[in-house]
Every structure is written in C-alpha cells, then in structure tokens.
Design an enzyme around this catalytic site. Structure first.
Site, PDB file in Angstrom:
ATOM      1  CG  ASP A  99      -2.125   0.828   1.126  1.00  0.00           C
ATOM      2  OD1 ASP A  99      -2.037   1.923   0.554  1.00  0.00           O
ATOM      3  OD2 ASP A  99      -3.190   0.408   1.625  1.00  0.00           O
ATOM      4  CB  THR A 109      -6.615   1.808   0.106  1.00  0.00           C
ATOM      5  OG1 THR A 109      -5.538   2.586   0.614  1.00  0.00           O
ATOM      6  CG2 THR A 109      -6.405   0.348   0.471  1.00  0.00           C
ATOM      7  NE  ARG A 122      -9.052   1.341   2.468  1.00  0.00           N
ATOM      8  CZ  ARG A 122      -8.947   1.864   3.681  1.00  0.00           C
ATOM      9  NH1 ARG A 122      -9.762   1.443   4.641  1.00  0.00           N
ATOM     10  NH2 ARG A 122      -8.049   2.784   3.955  1.00  0.00           N
ATOM     11  CG  HIS A 160      -2.562   4.430  -3.441  1.00  0.00           C
ATOM     12  ND1 HIS A 160      -1.657   4.927  -2.524  1.00  0.00           N
ATOM     13  CD2 HIS A 160      -3.534   3.821  -2.702  1.00  0.00           C
ATOM     14  CE1 HIS A 160      -2.057   4.631  -1.301  1.00  0.00           C
ATOM     15  NE2 HIS A 160      -3.192   3.956  -1.377  1.00  0.00           N
ATOM     16  CG  HIS A 213      -2.830   8.029  -1.326  1.00  0.00           C
ATOM     17  ND1 HIS A 213      -4.092   7.531  -1.564  1.00  0.00           N
ATOM     18  CD2 HIS A 213      -2.489   7.569  -0.097  1.00  0.00           C
ATOM     19  CE1 HIS A 213      -4.484   6.780  -0.555  1.00  0.00           C
ATOM     20  NE2 HIS A 213      -3.535   6.799   0.370  1.00  0.00           N
TER      21      HIS A 213
END
Length: 542
Positions: free
Chosen positions: A35, A74, A158, A334, A476
């Site tokens: 992540d 995310t 998630r 990301h 982000h």
C-alpha cells in the site's frame, strides 16, 4: 534493525530441504500489494534493497506500472489488481461514496461493507466484498478448479476483500488488535491463533524504536509542519509505549505480522502442495500508514522500506525451504505525495497545503450564500475528487448550484480542472498508452454513474488535500503520476532478469496471471491485457 515478528511463525513451521521449481505453471501464485509503494520510492530505494524486494525486482520488472484511474485510493487500487478491471467496471470508485438511497441516517457507504446488516454504519460496519461488481482471479480459478484454494491476508479489510473477492477459502485482516475474518463458520487455523498471540505479546511490551542504518540516519532531518505548530516529522524511529496498537500499525512490525500469518497459512493449509493450483493474496499496509503519518521522504519511510525488504526476504526464504513451487507478483494500489515543506525544500515551488475554503464544510455555506439556495448544497466529498450535491436540490435549483460551484472551482488558484457528471459520462472509456491519457480520461476510468459524485475536482499537482493534520500529514488520491505510477514485478525461480520501460497498468496483472495458470479468458472480458514477453508466460492469441 530489529528482530522480525516472522520468527513467531516458527512455532508452527518446520523446514524440509528446498527443491527446484517445476517447468509447469506454479502450484502457488502469490500476489502482493504494498500500500502506497510508488514507483518513485522503488526507484529511490532499489540500490539499498538486499532482501525480498531485491529478489522480486530481479525478475521481470515493469518500472512504469500505472493505476490508470484518477481516484488513487486504497480500495479502488486493490480492486484493479486481481479483477483486471478499472474502477469504472469494478464499481469501487473511492474508499467511500455517498448514497442518498441508503436506508440509514449515515449515507456514506464504505467500499468494503455490507450496509444491509442491521445497525451498520460507514465507521462501524461488517466487512464484505459486496460492492465489488466483478470476479477476481481467485474466484475464476475456483470455478475451473474447485479443489484450488483462494486465500487472502491483509493489513486492511478492504485490501483483503478486493483481492480475495466474493469466494474465498480463508480471508484474514485486522480487527482491533487481532486478525479476524468475514467468513462465517470458517475454522480458525492454528497459525492465526499463534500470530494473534504473538501480536498481543508484542503490544504488551514497549518498543524503544529501531536503530537506523547509515543510509536511513542520513535522512533523519526534522521537518516542521506549518499546518500545526510544534509538529515535526522526519526523524522518527517507531518507538512506542506498551499497549500502543495504533503505533504498532504505523510501524514495520505490522507488515511483519501480516507476512508471518501468510507464511503460517501456506504451511498449515498446504498451499501449493498438490496438483490444484492455489492463490494467496497479501496486502501489506504499513507503508501507507507510515506515509500518511510521516510523509514519504524521511527516516521513517527509510526504516519501513528496508525492514519490509528484509521481512519479504525472510518470507520467501521460508517458502524456498519448504520446497513450495511458487511464483510472485508484487505491485501497489497507488503511490503517494510527501509533505509540502519537504517538497519545497527539493525545489517544487507549487507544493502547498490545500486552501480550507475548498472543504465541504466551508464550500456548502459559501455556495448557498452566492445563490440564495437553502440547505447544505454540498453534502459530501473532499477538497478534491468526487463532490456530492444535496439530493433535495432538483431542476433549476440544482443547475444553479452546479453553475456556482463550477465558477468557484474554476476561479480557484489551487484547482486544475473540474468536470460535471454529464461531462465525464460523455467521455469515451480511455484507450491507448495509459501514461498519455488526458485528465478527464483518467477521471472517466474512475467513474460509475450510480456511485460517483455530481462533480469531480482535480487539484493542481503537489497540492496536499488535507486541511487538518491531526490524523494524517500526507496522502494520495490524485490523478498525477506520483500517485498513479507503481512498480509491477513478476518473479519465479530461474526467471531471466529484465527491466521493462513501457507503460502498463495494474489491470494487466490479472490476465497475465490467468495465462500463467492456463485459465482462459474471453476476448474483452476484462479491461487489462496479457503482458507479452515475460519468461514462462505465453499470452493467448486473440
């Protein structure tokens, strides 16, 4: 720097001698997402890696992988990796969207919740892959090979939901200070019990922090943040008090725990041990927590990445020792943006904190005053990305609110562009090289007519969309390449090393892995395309 929590997995794991990988498709396919692991970070730290990231980078490395979509968060990012589809098809357009039809007072819908559960809210929810509109590779594999196992382990629910999909044999993610599952009636493996006990023991003791190697110590430059006088970042070492669960998650030890659990499940479940191929997806979240809490440029991120490199090396070494025939793909959901103060020190003059006037709490009353409209006018969204209007506004009132918002955004010096829902819907889905897409094409890849906002706001590059840094200091989520560009690595023992410079997408991972497993996909079934030229993977001719 520290003793890895991976050592806890040794309670369950014995080590037979290593064997050579077979020439056939791998028995175990491991897909790892780090992540907030931007390609910029990988490029910067690659010379320092000596462990797992060094090994995986020695396979087929695509330096210019991209999350094609604009909302680089995310949940959307993880939804692309094992579905082969962009958020416009997965339906996962953001971490949370506004749904006025939701049968509860809280109209925000978390991307990985089942809001049908009585008493559920976006903050107190039952984790679920309900909102993912397409199948994952693990689901498709189980349809073709029912004996195959689809297992997901992650540092965020998630990530586990989006990579595991709707049909998983085991799925584990943190809930409080322990790993939990959403799968009702699932037998709890001994490795889960053991790792949870190891985490409890780690939390019970204070940690003095890590001793930085010289490369990280050179980055220990304290940076004062203008948004909160007295707050500095840059020279932390992850010291924490006993019982500090939040501090544990914002540290390299957190990824160590996830990898320890993944290793335990490989051994205990016999992943890769029979003729039916298995899939293990691993979501490593600490880099994101560190990036949010300290930015991407200081000693904290350095310690995190070098620790992760070592822990990944330990994890892969265990698989080698057990003789598992495995292949690995590693990527990210990301990238990320450093704090404005450090960016400006590097010569990026436009780096700045977002103007608080762009927040919904200020914007709604401002537009109401300009138009004479009653009510909140703007009900959800942030300074950037999707913005949702009050659903009570209809007809001419709604058009007046949109016109006023467009005028406000277009006059604001921090705003690059703003698009209405109708403008985005009229834009054809993007094609061609992902690094050449226009801004509106990137937004189109994030668009779902049911879940997206009434407007989409794009801030100028290097504007940090956080007005209050009580919780986070960096983030982000933009359509700019520091958030979109991520590494993509394919590795298998004996693979010839190659570095590829062409722009590819994370949605290309799934069809490439399907080809590696010999799992057929219909032409056009997914947004991505099989990546040709990877040793041992033969892309189908369509």
């Amino acid at each position: 720097m520290r003793k890895s929590i991976l050592a806890a997995a040794a309670l369950f794991l014995a080590s037979p001698s290593a064997t050579q990988p077979a020439a056939a498709p791998p028995r175990l396919l491991i897909v790892i997402s780090i992540d907030q692991f931007s390609a910029d970070l990988f490029d910067e730290y690659r010379p320092q890696f000596t462990g797992g990231l060094a090994r995986l980078g020695s396979g087929t490395l695509f330096r210019n992988g991209y999350e094609g979509h604009a909302t680089t968060e995310t949940c959307p990012g993880h939804s692309t990796i094992l579905t082969g589809d962009r958020p416009a098809r997965t339906g996962i357009v953001t971490n949370a969207w506004f749904d006025p039809r939701a049968p509860r007072a809280d109209k925000d819908i978390y991307c990985a919740e089942d809001e049908r559960v009585r008493g559920s809210s976006s903050a107190n929810y039952t984790a679920s892959p309900l909102h993912l509109r397409v199948p994952t590779l693990g689901e498709l594999l189980k349809r073709a090979s029912p004996a195959s196992l689809n297992v997901a382990v992650a540092g965020k629910d998630r990530a586990a939901m989006m990579m595991g999909g709707h049909v998983a044999d085991q799925r584990w993610f943190p809930k409080g200070a322990a790993f939990a599952t959403d799968l009702a009636g699932a037998q709890v493996p001994k490795s889960v019990t053991g790792i949870n006990a190891a985490v409890r023991r780690a939390l019970a003791e204070p940690s003095p922090g890590l001793q930085p190697p010289p490369f990280c110590a050179a980055k220990a430059q304290p940076v004062r943040l203008m948004q909160k006088p007295g707050k500095t970042v840059g020279n932390g070492r992850f010291a924490r008090a006993a019982g500090d669960e939040a501090g544990f998650k914002v540290s390299p030890a957190f990824d160590g725990a996830v990898l320890a659990l993944a290793a335990g499940l490989v051994r205990e479940l016999g992943l890769g041990a029979d003729a039916a191929p298995d899939i293990l997806s691993i979501g490593l979240s600490a880099t994101d927590y560190v990036g949010h809490s300290y930015g991407t440029g200081g000693q904290e991120m350095c310690l995190q990445l070098l620790s992760l490199d070592r822990d990944l090396g330990d994890f892969l070494g265990r698989l080698d020792g057990w003789g598992v025939d495995y292949a690995v793909v590693l990527t990210a959901d990301h990238g990320g943006l450093d704090v404005p103060e450090r960016l400006r020190a590097k010569g990026i003059a436009g780096a700045a904190w977002v103007d608080p006037d762009l927040s919904v709490s200020r914007l709604g009353p401002e537009i109401a005053a300009r138009t004479g409209l009653k009510g909140p006018v703007v009900v959800a969204g942030g300074p950037s990305a999707d913005v949702y209007l009050d659903p009570a506004l209809q007809g001419a009132d709604r058009e007046r609110a949109i016109d006023a918002l467009l005028a406000f955004y277009r006059a604001h010096p921090q705003v690059d562009s703003v698009f209405t829902k109708a403008e985005i819907a009229r834009t054809p889905p993007p094609t061609g090289p992902v690094d050449r897409w226009s801004v509106v094409e990137r937004v189109r890849a994030s668009f779902d007519a049911e879940r997206s906002g009434d407007l989409y706001v794009v801030l100028k590059p290097h504007i940090t969309p956080i007005a209050d840094i009580t919780r986070y200091v960096a983030t982000h989520g933009s359509p700019w390449d520091y958030d979109r560009r991520v590494p993509i690595m394919f590795w298998r023992a004996g693979m010839q090393s190659s570095t590829r410079e062409e722009a590819v997408e994370t949605v290309d991972i799934m069809p490439t892995l399907a080809a590696e497993l010999g799992l057929p996909l219909a032409s056009g079934a997914v947004d991505g395309a099989c990546l040709a030229g990877i040793p041992g993977i033969a892309c189908p001719a369509h």
